[in-house]
Enzyme design. Structure first.
Site, PDB file in Angstrom:
ATOM      1  N   CYS A  32      44.024  42.799  34.856  1.00  0.00           N
ATOM      2  CA  CYS A  32      44.418  43.671  35.647  1.00  0.00           C
ATOM      3  C   CYS A  32      46.123  43.628  35.852  1.00  0.00           C
ATOM      4  CB  CYS A  32      44.197  43.521  37.372  1.00  0.00           C
ATOM      5  SG  CYS A  32      42.355  43.424  37.566  1.00  0.00           S
ATOM      6  N   HIS A  46      53.361  33.914  32.467  1.00  0.00           N
ATOM      7  CA  HIS A  46      52.218  33.540  31.676  1.00  0.00           C
ATOM      8  C   HIS A  46      51.879  32.120  32.111  1.00  0.00           C
ATOM      9  CE1 HIS A  46      48.877  33.953  29.290  1.00  0.00           C
ATOM     10  NE2 HIS A  46      48.880  34.910  28.670  1.00  0.00           N
ATOM     11  N   HIS A  97      59.805  49.584  49.344  1.00  0.00           N
ATOM     12  CA  HIS A  97      58.336  49.769  49.209  1.00  0.00           C
ATOM     13  C   HIS A  97      57.715  48.717  48.152  1.00  0.00           C
ATOM     14  CE1 HIS A  97      59.177  53.599  50.893  1.00  0.00           C
ATOM     15  NE2 HIS A  97      60.064  53.879  49.772  1.00  0.00           N
ATOM     16  N   HIS A 125      49.016  44.744  43.611  1.00  0.00           N
ATOM     17  CA  HIS A 125      47.783  45.288  43.061  1.00  0.00           C
ATOM     18  C   HIS A 125      46.681  44.849  44.051  1.00  0.00           C
ATOM     19  CE1 HIS A 125      44.279  45.204  40.506  1.00  0.00           C
ATOM     20  NE2 HIS A 125      43.977  43.774  40.640  1.00  0.00           N
ATOM     21  N   ASN A 157      39.069  48.466  43.565  1.00  0.00           N
ATOM     22  CA  ASN A 157      39.954  47.703  42.742  1.00  0.00           C
ATOM     23  C   ASN A 157      39.669  48.582  41.166  1.00  0.00           C
ATOM     24  OD1 ASN A 157      41.084  46.215  40.855  1.00  0.00           O
ATOM     25  ND2 ASN A 157      40.293  44.342  41.427  1.00  0.00           N
TER      26      ASN A 157
END
Length: 516
Positions: free
Chosen positions: A239, A318, A402, A406, A439
């Protein structure tokens, strides 16, 4: 927010009237902190005021003979003047040629599925029941998940999943991909007026559907893009791949002057519906929905006037070197050979670790000096003096107006709201996107930004933080600065016709009355 318990009753009598007020309760500490923030942020200007005042006073005392004397000194030191001027011009030229090219977001478009693809929660349970592959216990499990998911009654599924029986196959998956990608790109090209032949860079991301030819090749073929286009197809990156695509496009725009970059973010539902009974894989069925977005980036200076945003920063984290992080979102076969994406119980903990690493890198870049000093002071007191105080959590609301987080699920949004100390207003775009569209994977960030625009909240100079999580495990951030006010009356997005209906109150549990 807004909940609490009364710790005591306040009674007013003659004795208490003569007492001083409790300043710890009467002073709004947030205003004290805000004042401190302004003082530190503008400290340099405050220090310059006396210097400028003294300099101005000194200049007023100069006479004409002083200026003549200065000119004579420069005239008789011509070689020094020429060398210094040449050096200044050389250094200025070197600076302007070596600095990164500015990357502008000209516009973006989110795909609006057709009404016939709309699926209520009751319809979802009906389709799951008709599949005749789920046990009664797992049908009840899915019902409990979707009741608590934060999704509304107007999310979308592709035709192959809505048909009875479901028909997931390669042809149907290609049809879904074409509907989403071409629908978003058509609207984007119409909004910007850019011709398909003018696009020099193409980056497409879709995690779970990677056919041959690739999705990027499908776009090149459909729009007859030029033969020397730099095209990339990112798969399996989860995602957060949308921001990875943005970062890749940014890097390509640094070395390809006067170019347009088209970024397409989507996920494919048709071939990734799970027909087994492993509960860690059933969660994906309940929350993932159909959607996609197309984004046009440019490094042309002439596009600054019409562009909406400038890309200020991208930060990628990562955690794949850690086994627990690597396996917390994992596509595999269950014991009966059905393929699905398993979500580990460690997901929230892993996401928290990735977020901490990401904001540790992002914080020094975006936070005002006032927050950085407070964080440093707290760190020194805890590490050097072993003081038992809580770690200071920087106030990112001082860095951004703002937030586009996700919309992976209600639990993720709840945790981020708590840990970043955000308000319901800041979380509104993410929660309403989850409610209205579900989602939609990597494209959810753009539905959230479109919501913010449709509400008329974007002003010139506003900063927006997009943050996404994905398998691997990854946490990625992008920071955008608005170059102009976005007028919602001139915008076209999936929200415009119904934005007056939002926000809505989303219950913690939305009970469904369905028979399994």
């Amino acid at each position: 927010m807004g909940e609490g318990e009364a710790v005591g009753k306040i009674s007013v009598n003659a004795e208490q009237k003569n007492k001083l007020p409790n300043f710890q309760q009467s002073v709004r500490l947030k205003y004290v902190k805000l004042g401190y923030h302004y003082l530190i942020s503008h400290g340099m200007y405050l220090l310059l005021v006396p210097f400028l005042g003294v300099s101005s006073f000194h200049l007023t005392t100069l006479e004409s003979k002083d200026l003549i004397q200065l000119w004579d000194q420069l005239r008789f030191n011509l070689v020094t003047v020429v060398v210094c001027s040449t050096l200044i011009v050389f250094l200025a030229t070197l600076y302007f040629m070596s600095r990164p090219r500015k990357v502008f977001l000209v516009d973006f478009a989110c795909y609006q599925p057709q009404p016939e693809n709309m699926c209520t929660k009751e319809m979802f349970m009906e389709k799951s029941n008709h599949a005749q592959c789920f046990t009664p216990e797992n049908l009840e499990f899915q019902k409990r998940i979707i009741e608590r998911s934060g999704l509304g009654q107007k999310t979308y599924f592709p035709d192959a999943i809505l048909s009875v029986p479901a028909t997931p196959n390669m042809a149907a998956a290609r049809k879904e991909a074409e509907m989403v990608m071409f629908g978003a790109i058509d609207e984007l090209l119409n909004k910007t007026g850019v011709k398909a032949k003018d696009i020099g860079i193409l980056v497409v991301n879709c995690s779970l559907f990677n056919p041959t030819p690739s999705l990027s090749a499908m776009i090149v073929n459909h729009y007859k893009l030029r033969g020397n286009i730099l095209s990339y197809n990112l798969g399996g990156m989860g995602c957060s791949a949308g921001l990875i695509s943005i970062d890749l496009a940014k890097q390509l725009l640094q070395v390809n002057p006067n170019s347009y970059a088209l970024v397409v973010s989507m996920e494919n539902i048709t071939l990734n519906w799970y027909f087994g009974n492993q509960r860690s894989m059933l969660v994906s069925n309940c929350i993932f929905r159909m959607g996609g977005a197309a984004i046009l980036l440019s490094n042309k200076p002439s596009d600054r006037r019409r562009a909406k945003y400038q890309l200020m920063h991208t930060v990628r984290t990562h955690k794949g070197s850690d086994d627990r992080s690597y396996s917390c979102v994992f596509q595999e076969e269950d014991e009966k050979g059905e393929i699905g994406v398993s979500l580990s119980k460690d997901l929230m903990a892993v996401a928290g670790e990735a977020l901490k690493t990401n904001i540790t890198t992002l914080g020094p870049i975006v936070l005002p000096m006032s927050e950085q000093l407070l964080f440093l002071a707290t760190l020194i007191m805890r590490k050097a003096f072993n003081m038992k105080i809580k770690p200071y959590i920087p106030d990112f609301k001082l860095a951004f107006e703002h937030f586009c987080i996700h919309a992976g699920g209600r639990a993720v949004l709840d945790e981020l709201e708590k840990n970043l100390e955000l308000t319901p207003w800041h979380m509104e775009p993410s929660r309403m996107t989850l409610y209205r569209f579900g989602n939609t994977s990597s494209s959810s960030l753009w539905y959230e930004l479109a919501y913010t625009e449709a509400k008329g909240r974007i002003r010139k100079g506003d900063r927006t933080w997009q943050i996404a999580f994905g398998s691997g495990f990854k946490c990625n951030s992008a920071v955008w600065k608005a170059l102009r006010r976005v007028d919602p009356e001139k915008e076209k997005s999936p929200w415009i016709d119904e934005i007056h209906e939002f926000p809505v109150e989303v219950p913690r549990v939305a009970t469904l009355s369905v028979n399994n």
